[in-house]
Each structure stands twice: as C-alpha cells, then as structure tokens.
Design an enzyme around this catalytic site. Structure first.
Site, short mmCIF file in Angstrom:
data_model
loop_
_atom_site.label_atom_id
_atom_site.label_comp_id
_atom_site.label_asym_id
_atom_site.label_seq_id
_atom_site.Cartn_x
_atom_site.Cartn_y
_atom_site.Cartn_z
N ARG A 23 -0.19 5.36 -1.82
CA ARG A 23 -1.02 6.49 -1.38
C ARG A 23 -0.90 6.66 0.12
O ARG A 23 -0.43 5.77 0.82
CB ARG A 23 -2.51 6.20 -1.66
CG ARG A 23 -2.87 6.26 -3.09
CD ARG A 23 -4.37 6.20 -3.27
NE ARG A 23 -4.90 4.85 -3.20
CZ ARG A 23 -5.97 4.50 -2.51
NH1 ARG A 23 -6.60 5.39 -1.77
NH2 ARG A 23 -6.42 3.26 -2.52
N GLY A 27 0.83 -1.21 0.00
CA GLY A 27 0.00 0.00 0.00
C GLY A 27 0.86 1.25 0.00
O GLY A 27 0.49 2.27 0.58
N ILE A 33 -6.05 9.76 10.74
CA ILE A 33 -5.02 10.31 9.84
C ILE A 33 -5.68 10.79 8.56
O ILE A 33 -6.55 10.09 8.00
CB ILE A 33 -3.95 9.22 9.50
CG1 ILE A 33 -3.44 8.50 10.77
CG2 ILE A 33 -2.79 9.85 8.71
CD1 ILE A 33 -2.64 9.31 11.76
N LYS A 36 -8.24 -5.41 12.63
CA LYS A 36 -7.08 -4.73 13.23
C LYS A 36 -6.69 -5.36 14.57
O LYS A 36 -5.52 -5.39 14.93
CB LYS A 36 -7.37 -3.23 13.37
CG LYS A 36 -7.47 -2.52 12.01
CD LYS A 36 -6.17 -2.63 11.22
CE LYS A 36 -6.19 -1.84 9.93
NZ LYS A 36 -4.92 -1.92 9.19
N ASN A 50 1.43 -2.39 5.50
CA ASN A 50 0.62 -1.18 5.64
C ASN A 50 -0.72 -1.26 4.90
O ASN A 50 -1.70 -0.64 5.31
CB ASN A 50 1.42 0.03 5.13
CG ASN A 50 0.54 1.22 4.86
OD1 ASN A 50 0.13 1.93 5.78
ND2 ASN A 50 0.19 1.45 3.59
N SER A 101 -4.23 -0.14 13.86
CA SER A 101 -5.11 1.02 14.01
C SER A 101 -5.53 1.12 15.46
O SER A 101 -5.52 0.11 16.19
CB SER A 101 -6.37 0.82 13.15
OG SER A 101 -7.35 1.78 13.47
N TYR A 129 -13.76 -4.07 10.36
CA TYR A 129 -12.47 -3.37 10.36
C TYR A 129 -11.81 -3.54 11.74
O TYR A 129 -10.61 -3.86 11.84
CB TYR A 129 -12.68 -1.89 10.04
CG TYR A 129 -11.41 -1.08 9.94
CD1 TYR A 129 -10.62 -1.12 8.79
CD2 TYR A 129 -11.00 -0.24 10.98
CE1 TYR A 129 -9.44 -0.38 8.69
CE2 TYR A 129 -9.84 0.51 10.89
CZ TYR A 129 -9.06 0.44 9.75
OH TYR A 129 -7.91 1.19 9.66
N1 LIG Z 1 -6.22 6.89 7.61
C1 LIG Z 1 -6.44 6.58 8.88
O1 LIG Z 1 -7.04 7.36 9.64
C2 LIG Z 1 -5.94 5.27 9.44
C3 LIG Z 1 -6.09 5.08 10.81
C4 LIG Z 1 -5.64 3.89 11.36
C5 LIG Z 1 -5.07 2.93 10.57
N2 LIG Z 1 -4.95 3.12 9.24
C6 LIG Z 1 -4.35 2.05 8.45
O2 LIG Z 1 -3.23 2.54 7.75
C7 LIG Z 1 -3.07 1.82 6.53
C8 LIG Z 1 -3.00 2.81 5.38
O3 LIG Z 1 -4.19 3.57 5.39
P1 LIG Z 1 -4.41 4.86 4.49
O4 LIG Z 1 -5.28 5.76 5.28
O5 LIG Z 1 -3.14 5.34 3.96
O6 LIG Z 1 -5.32 4.21 3.35
P2 LIG Z 1 -5.54 4.63 1.82
O7 LIG Z 1 -5.17 6.04 1.59
O8 LIG Z 1 -6.92 4.17 1.51
O9 LIG Z 1 -4.47 3.71 1.06
C9 LIG Z 1 -4.60 2.32 1.14
C10 LIG Z 1 -3.41 1.68 0.49
O10 LIG Z 1 -3.54 0.26 0.59
C11 LIG Z 1 -3.43 -0.30 -0.70
N3 LIG Z 1 -4.26 -1.50 -0.82
C12 LIG Z 1 -5.59 -1.62 -0.60
N4 LIG Z 1 -5.98 -2.88 -0.82
C13 LIG Z 1 -4.89 -3.57 -1.18
C14 LIG Z 1 -4.66 -4.90 -1.55
N5 LIG Z 1 -5.64 -5.81 -1.58
N6 LIG Z 1 -3.40 -5.29 -1.88
C15 LIG Z 1 -2.39 -4.39 -1.88
N7 LIG Z 1 -2.54 -3.10 -1.54
C16 LIG Z 1 -3.78 -2.70 -1.20
C17 LIG Z 1 -3.90 0.78 -1.64
O11 LIG Z 1 -3.38 0.53 -2.94
P3 LIG Z 1 -4.07 1.16 -4.25
O12 LIG Z 1 -3.59 2.56 -4.35
O13 LIG Z 1 -3.54 0.28 -5.33
O14 LIG Z 1 -5.55 1.05 -4.05
C18 LIG Z 1 -3.30 2.01 -0.99
O15 LIG Z 1 -1.94 2.13 -1.31
C19 LIG Z 1 -4.24 0.85 6.46
O16 LIG Z 1 -3.86 -0.41 6.93
C20 LIG Z 1 -5.25 1.48 7.39
O17 LIG Z 1 -6.16 0.52 7.90
C21 LIG Z 1 -5.37 4.27 8.64
#
Ligand SMILES: NC(=O)c1ccc[n+]([C@@H]2O[C@H](COP(=O)([O-])OP(=O)(O)OC[C@H]3O[C@@H](n4cnc5c(N)ncnc54)[C@H](OP(=O)(O)O)[C@@H]3O)[C@@H](O)[C@H]2O)c1
Length: 251
Positions: free
Chosen positions: A12, A9, A188, A159, A87, A142, A155
C-alpha cells in the site's frame, strides 16, 4: 543481470509506489505485507498486467520467525538480495499525549518501526556480505525523526531510532561494500495520514510546507530509486528529505 529488491510494506501507499518504481527500474521485487496474497489482488494487479517479475511474501517484520521467512523466501527464489527497502511502518493506533501514552503503544510502534527494521536489516546484511554482488539498504524514516509531535511521541522516537540505525549500519557495512541511505518523507497522502487529512490540508493551505501540495507516494519512490540506482558510490549514512521543504527553518 537481474537485481533483486525487498520492499517491506509494499502492499500500500509509499511501499507500493516504491515497489512499482523499482520494478520500472528493472528490479525483481519481493513485496512484503502482513496478510495473505489474495488480500492484495487489486494492488498486485499492476505487476501481473505489466508482466513484472515479483514475489509476494506474507510477513510481520516485528516477528523474528517471519523475518527469517522473508529472507529465506527471497534467497531461495532469487538467489541473492541486492537491495532492501525498510519501508513498513505504523503510527500509534491512538494519538495520545506524551503524559498518557501507554507502554503497550510504545512497544507496538517500536516493535515494528525500529526493532523490526533493525533485525531484518541484520539478517539481510549477513546475507549480502556472503554475496559476490553486495548491496544497498534504504530506510524510510520520517520528518518525525527530527520534528516533535507530543501526541505520537512513540512514533517520533521510533523514527529517530531508524535514523540512528541508518548511521550504524552505514558505518559497520561500509567495509563490506554495502551502502546505507535514509529517505525522510514529510506529509504524504496515504492511508496513514487519512485520519488527519483535514489537519494537513489546512497546513498546506496555510503555507507551512514551502511546496504547497500533498506529497504523494511517487515522490518518495523517486528518491528511493535515486539511491537504489547506485549513483552515490562515495556516499553512505546520508538522508534526503522528501517533505516539500518542510525542514527549512523560516523567519
Ligand atoms: N504517509 C506519511 O505521511 C508518511 C510520512 C513519513 C513517513 N512515513 C513512513 O513511510 C512508511 C510507509 O507509510 P505509508 O504512509 O505508506 O503507510 P500505510 O499506507 O499505512 O502502509 C503501511 C505499510 O506497512 C505495512 N506494515 C505495517 N505493519 C507491518 C508489519 N508489522 N510487518 C510488515 N509490514 C507491515 C503495511 O502492510 P499491510 O498492508 O499488510 O497492513 C503497509 O504495506 C512508514 O514507515 C511510515 O512511517 C509515512
């Protein structure tokens, strides 16, 4: 000597910030995303412009063949893996109450967030154990590993599972010289939170998070960088919250 990191991931949001930070730290980075490389021209520009060594690999971590492909490509290109950052993750496509949540949504979220991480880690761990240089594994879980959200229960379950697999792999791999850590982001600012932005903005205004601002991907990347830097040699199976103090119980 070059160190190699896989960041799932990494196209992005948090993953992209982690990939950039690790690149700044001197790692060659394998960036994994679900689409073809051309789709991420804008995001990958930074690595090209700054002449950073990286490899882009297309792969869906919920798919067994893709997981094998990710590891094979990494090893054939760099000869070893020093760091895995699990990630990649998804939220449910629809936020549904626990009493109406579908099994399809449960399988979709668990298939990526938990099964994908579990078995990609298994593959990478088996690779690391054969290497002279062992390695570090960092899971991005998370605050939802602890905090209940009844409109996205799948979700939270996924986690909580990531937290347990952190402990399991830390336990199993300690004798192999491989250390395992977990980073727990709070709220985030990324694509993932864009659909609920106003809800979280109100929470920030109301002081729900002791540090009164959005978390940014770079906040998480710095925590990953700290674990990745090898400064915790007598520590494994631990997590750090990157949540503006949200975990503090208040009265
Ligand atoms: N944002 C928050 O507030 C938050 C809070 C707690 C935890 N997190 C965790 O942090 C991590 C990153 O979150 P984010 O907010 O950066 O999410 P995001 O902006 O939605 O990005 C998700 C990333 O995961 C990749 N991905 C999704 N499904 C996949 C798959 N099946 N195989 C390989 N790659 C995959 C996506 O790739 P593509 O670009 O190819 O779709 C993208 O690069 C996640 O595990 C999320 O649960 C986020």
């Amino acid at each position: 000597m070059t160190r190699t990191a896989i960041v799932t991931g990494g196209t992005r949001g948090i993953g992209l910030a982690i990939a950039k930070q690790l690149s700044e730290d001197g790692f060659s980075v394998v960036i994994v995303g679900t689409r073809e490389k051309e789709a991420y021209a804008e995001q990958l520009k930074w690595f090209d412009e700054n002449e950073r060594d990286y490899l882009y690999v297309t792969g869906d971590i919920s798919n067994k063949e893709d997981r094998i492909h990710i590891v094979k490509m990494s090893v054939s290109h760099y000869g070893k893996i020093n760091l895995l950052v699990n990630n990649a993750g998804v939220a449910p496509k629809v936020r549904a109450d626990l009493l109406t949540m579908s099994e399809e949504s449960f399988d979709y979220v668990l298939g990526i967030n938990l099964r994908g991480n579990m078995f990609l880690t298994q593959l990478v761990a088996n690779q690391m154990t054969q290497q002279e240089e062992k390695g570090i594994i960092i899971n991005v879980s998370s605050c939802s590993a602890e905090v209940s959200s009844v409109n996205r229960g799948e979700y939270c379950v996924s986690k909580a599972g990531v937290s347990m697999l952190t402990k399991l792999y830390a336990d199993r791999l300690s004798s192999e010289g491989i250390l395992v850590y977990e980073v727990r982001p709070g709220v985030i600012l990324t694509d993932m939170t864009s659909t609920v932005q106003s809800k979280y903005e109100k929470m920030i205004e109301d002081g729900v998070f002791p540090i009164r601002r959005w978390g940014v991907p770079e906040d998480v990347a710095l925590a990953v960088s700290a674990f990745a830097g090898g400064k915790f040699p007598y520590t494994t199976g631990n997590y750090i919250d990157v949540d503006g103090g949200f975990h503090i119980k208040r009265l």
